[in-house]
Scaffold this motif. Structure first.
Motif, PDB file in Angstrom:
ATOM      1  N   GLU A  27       0.836  -1.210   0.000  1.00  0.00           N
ATOM      2  CA  GLU A  27       0.000   0.000   0.000  1.00  0.00           C
ATOM      3  C   GLU A  27       0.867   1.254   0.000  1.00  0.00           C
ATOM      4  O   GLU A  27       0.586   2.225  -0.722  1.00  0.00           O
ATOM      5  N   ALA A  28       1.937   1.251   0.803  1.00  0.00           N
ATOM      6  CA  ALA A  28       2.845   2.395   0.817  1.00  0.00           C
ATOM      7  C   ALA A  28       3.541   2.562  -0.529  1.00  0.00           C
ATOM      8  O   ALA A  28       3.729   3.684  -1.016  1.00  0.00           O
ATOM      9  N   ALA A  29       3.915   1.439  -1.158  1.00  0.00           N
ATOM     10  CA  ALA A  29       4.568   1.509  -2.468  1.00  0.00           C
ATOM     11  C   ALA A  29       3.627   2.086  -3.516  1.00  0.00           C
ATOM     12  O   ALA A  29       4.049   2.867  -4.388  1.00  0.00           O
ATOM     13  N   ALA A  30       2.348   1.711  -3.445  1.00  0.00           N
ATOM     14  CA  ALA A  30       1.378   2.254  -4.403  1.00  0.00           C
ATOM     15  C   ALA A  30       1.248   3.764  -4.252  1.00  0.00           C
ATOM     16  O   ALA A  30       1.144   4.502  -5.248  1.00  0.00           O
ATOM     17  N   GLU A  31       1.278   4.241  -3.022  1.00  0.00           N
ATOM     18  CA  GLU A  31       1.222   5.684  -2.784  1.00  0.00           C
ATOM     19  C   GLU A  31       2.481   6.368  -3.326  1.00  0.00           C
ATOM     20  O   GLU A  31       2.415   7.441  -3.920  1.00  0.00           O
ATOM     21  N   ALA A  32       3.634   5.749  -3.109  1.00  0.00           N
ATOM     22  CA  ALA A  32       4.887   6.320  -3.618  1.00  0.00           C
ATOM     23  C   ALA A  32       4.855   6.408  -5.144  1.00  0.00           C
ATOM     24  O   ALA A  32       5.284   7.413  -5.732  1.00  0.00           O
ATOM     25  N   ARG A  33       4.337   5.380  -5.795  1.00  0.00           N
ATOM     26  CA  ARG A  33       4.241   5.400  -7.260  1.00  0.00           C
ATOM     27  C   ARG A  33       3.256   6.454  -7.732  1.00  0.00           C
ATOM     28  O   ARG A  33       3.486   7.120  -8.748  1.00  0.00           O
ATOM     29  N   ARG A  34       2.152   6.601  -7.024  1.00  0.00           N
ATOM     30  CA  ARG A  34       1.177   7.648  -7.385  1.00  0.00           C
ATOM     31  C   ARG A  34       1.821   9.029  -7.375  1.00  0.00           C
ATOM     32  O   ARG A  34       1.488   9.900  -8.188  1.00  0.00           O
ATOM     33  N   LEU A  35       2.772   9.216  -6.464  1.00  0.00           N
ATOM     34  CA  LEU A  35       3.416  10.516  -6.306  1.00  0.00           C
ATOM     35  C   LEU A  35       4.711  10.645  -7.112  1.00  0.00           C
ATOM     36  O   LEU A  35       5.450  11.601  -6.952  1.00  0.00           O
ATOM     37  N   GLY A  36       4.988   9.656  -7.982  1.00  0.00           N
ATOM     38  CA  GLY A  36       6.144   9.779  -8.872  1.00  0.00           C
ATOM     39  C   GLY A  36       7.233   8.764  -8.690  1.00  0.00           C
ATOM     40  O   GLY A  36       8.218   8.769  -9.432  1.00  0.00           O
ATOM     41  N   GLY A  37       7.115   7.871  -7.694  1.00  0.00           N
ATOM     42  CA  GLY A  37       8.105   6.820  -7.495  1.00  0.00           C
ATOM     43  C   GLY A  37       9.207   7.208  -6.522  1.00  0.00           C
ATOM     44  O   GLY A  37       9.286   8.341  -6.049  1.00  0.00           O
ATOM     45  N   LEU A  38      10.072   6.230  -6.228  1.00  0.00           N
ATOM     46  CA  LEU A  38      11.202   6.430  -5.316  1.00  0.00           C
ATOM     47  C   LEU A  38      12.416   5.666  -5.856  1.00  0.00           C
ATOM     48  O   LEU A  38      12.266   4.611  -6.475  1.00  0.00           O
ATOM     49  N   PRO A  39      13.623   6.162  -5.588  1.00  0.00           N
ATOM     50  CA  PRO A  39      14.822   5.453  -6.045  1.00  0.00           C
ATOM     51  C   PRO A  39      15.199   4.320  -5.091  1.00  0.00           C
ATOM     52  O   PRO A  39      14.731   4.267  -3.941  1.00  0.00           O
ATOM     53  N   ALA A  40      16.053   3.426  -5.566  1.00  0.00           N
ATOM     54  CA  ALA A  40      16.632   2.403  -4.685  1.00  0.00           C
ATOM     55  C   ALA A  40      17.365   3.100  -3.536  1.00  0.00           C
ATOM     56  O   ALA A  40      17.997   4.139  -3.728  1.00  0.00           O
ATOM     57  N   GLY A  41      17.259   2.529  -2.349  1.00  0.00           N
ATOM     58  CA  GLY A  41      17.899   3.123  -1.180  1.00  0.00           C
ATOM     59  C   GLY A  41      16.988   4.039  -0.400  1.00  0.00           C
ATOM     60  O   GLY A  41      17.286   4.380   0.756  1.00  0.00           O
ATOM     61  N   ALA A  42      15.881   4.475  -1.000  1.00  0.00           N
ATOM     62  CA  ALA A  42      14.897   5.270  -0.274  1.00  0.00           C
ATOM     63  C   ALA A  42      14.144   4.365   0.700  1.00  0.00           C
ATOM     64  O   ALA A  42      14.308   3.141   0.699  1.00  0.00           O
ATOM     65  N   VAL A  43      13.311   4.965   1.545  1.00  0.00           N
ATOM     66  CA  VAL A  43      12.631   4.179   2.568  1.00  0.00           C
ATOM     67  C   VAL A  43      11.115   4.329   2.456  1.00  0.00           C
ATOM     68  O   VAL A  43      10.605   5.347   1.985  1.00  0.00           O
ATOM     69  N   LEU A  44      10.430   3.284   2.894  1.00  0.00           N
ATOM     70  CA  LEU A  44       8.988   3.312   3.073  1.00  0.00           C
ATOM     71  C   LEU A  44       8.703   3.099   4.551  1.00  0.00           C
ATOM     72  O   LEU A  44       9.231   2.160   5.161  1.00  0.00           O
ATOM     73  N   VAL A  45       7.882   3.956   5.124  1.00  0.00           N
ATOM     74  CA  VAL A  45       7.466   3.803   6.519  1.00  0.00           C
ATOM     75  C   VAL A  45       5.979   3.494   6.548  1.00  0.00           C
ATOM     76  O   VAL A  45       5.177   4.220   5.957  1.00  0.00           O
ATOM     77  N   VAL A  46       5.636   2.402   7.229  1.00  0.00           N
ATOM     78  CA  VAL A  46       4.228   2.048   7.427  1.00  0.00           C
ATOM     79  C   VAL A  46       3.958   2.104   8.921  1.00  0.00           C
ATOM     80  O   VAL A  46       4.586   1.405   9.712  1.00  0.00           O
ATOM     81  N   ALA A  47       3.030   2.961   9.319  1.00  0.00           N
ATOM     82  CA  ALA A  47       2.748   3.196  10.738  1.00  0.00           C
ATOM     83  C   ALA A  47       1.321   2.774  11.073  1.00  0.00           C
ATOM     84  O   ALA A  47       0.516   2.481  10.193  1.00  0.00           O
ATOM     85  N   GLY A  48       1.022   2.745  12.381  1.00  0.00           N
ATOM     86  CA  GLY A  48      -0.304   2.334  12.822  1.00  0.00           C
ATOM     87  C   GLY A  48      -0.545   0.846  12.641  1.00  0.00           C
ATOM     88  O   GLY A  48      -1.676   0.425  12.424  1.00  0.00           O
ATOM     89  N   LEU A  49       0.494   0.035  12.758  1.00  0.00           N
ATOM     90  CA  LEU A  49       0.398  -1.388  12.450  1.00  0.00           C
ATOM     91  C   LEU A  49      -0.237  -2.193  13.584  1.00  0.00           C
ATOM     92  O   LEU A  49       0.285  -2.227  14.702  1.00  0.00           O
ATOM     93  N   GLY A  50      -1.345  -2.832  13.316  1.00  0.00           N
ATOM     94  CA  GLY A  50      -1.902  -3.848  14.189  1.00  0.00           C
ATOM     95  C   GLY A  50      -2.299  -3.441  15.585  1.00  0.00           C
ATOM     96  O   GLY A  50      -2.791  -4.257  16.348  1.00  0.00           O
ATOM     97  N   ALA A  51      -2.089  -2.207  15.954  1.00  0.00           N
ATOM     98  CA  ALA A  51      -2.330  -1.798  17.338  1.00  0.00           C
ATOM     99  C   ALA A  51      -2.864  -0.372  17.349  1.00  0.00           C
ATOM    100  O   ALA A  51      -2.653   0.385  16.401  1.00  0.00           O
TER     101      ALA A  51
END
Length: 232
Positions: free
Chosen positions: A182-206
């Motif tokens: 889901e985070a990757a889809a958002e990054a692609r919607r906004l133009g993509g990210l290079p190798a070495g960049a980071v994805l943060v997913v918060a609010g996980l399971g709790a």
């Protein structure tokens, strides 16, 4: 009006001074407007994001914003509540991209390593964001990111516990692959990210927990590790 809104938000982010709600004529009317405002704030401050963050908004929906390396803290960090207005903590993971996220691609993101994390949101608005659009404009409530040790991506399913003080809640399962997709889809919607960049997913399971003075927060992930922070 856009330039004034950018200036107000950038000044509040830089100085820590609280910001009154944006007047109707300056407030974003759509998600595109809000994301344009956030981009203008980053440009005004001269910040280059190192990735993308998908995090829970104050209203419970998920919103997207930048990740700034200057906002990373080490495990065991002490959080100053006076600069974390309307602060909230949630369990998070930071994933490092082994390959670029091209805008038109649909393949799963290649995550080479992850860090257990505590995502700590904040608001530049005195009374908190008026709505999710105002929160997106305010860099999606970007606060601080407390990072644990780097780990390989686990093969087995994981459960997460977000512990406040001495509590010991039951761990909750979460779909790690779906969260990063889901985070990757958002990054692609906004133009993509290079190798070495980071994805943060918060609010996980709790649930998200409001920050409180003198309390320690810990996120534990089975098969991954844990990370803690203390509110001063």
């Amino acid at each position: 009006m856009m330039e004034r809104a950018i200036g107000n938000l950038a000044e509040a982010f830089e100085t820590g001074n609280p910001l009154a709600p944006l007047p109707v004529q300056m407030a974003p009317a759509s998600q595109d407007d809000a994301e344009e405002l956030a981009g203008g704030v980053l440009a005004r401050l001269g910040f280059a994001p190192c990735g993308l963050r998908l995090a829970p908004a104050a209203d419970g929906s998920l919103i997207t914003g930048p990740v700034l390396e200057a906002r990373f803290l080490d495990d065991g960090a002490s959080l100053a509540l006076e600069i974390m207005r309307h602060g909230r903590a949630s369990a998070a993971l930071l994933g490092v991209l082994g390959a670029a996220l091209e805008p038109e691609a649909t393949t799963p993101p290649e995550i080479t390593a992850i860090h257990p994390a505590l995502d700590v949101s904040a608001s530049r608005f005195t009374q908190g964001p008026a709505d999710r659009l105002a929160e997106i404009a305010d860099l999606a409530g970007l606060g601080l990111l407390v990072l644990g040790k780097r780990r390989p991506l686990p093969e087995a399913p994981s459960r997460v516990m977000l512990i406040e003080g001495e509590g010991a809640p039951r761990g909750r399962p979460f779909d790690l692959q779906a969260a990063f997709a889901e985070a990757a889809a958002e990054a692609r919607r906004l133009g993509g990210l290079p190798a070495g960049a980071v994805l943060v997913v918060a609010g996980l399971g709790a649930p998200v927990i409001g920050l409180k003075a003198g309390v320690q927060f810990t996120a534990r992930f089975t098969g991954i590790g844990k990370v803690s922070a203390h509110c001063g």
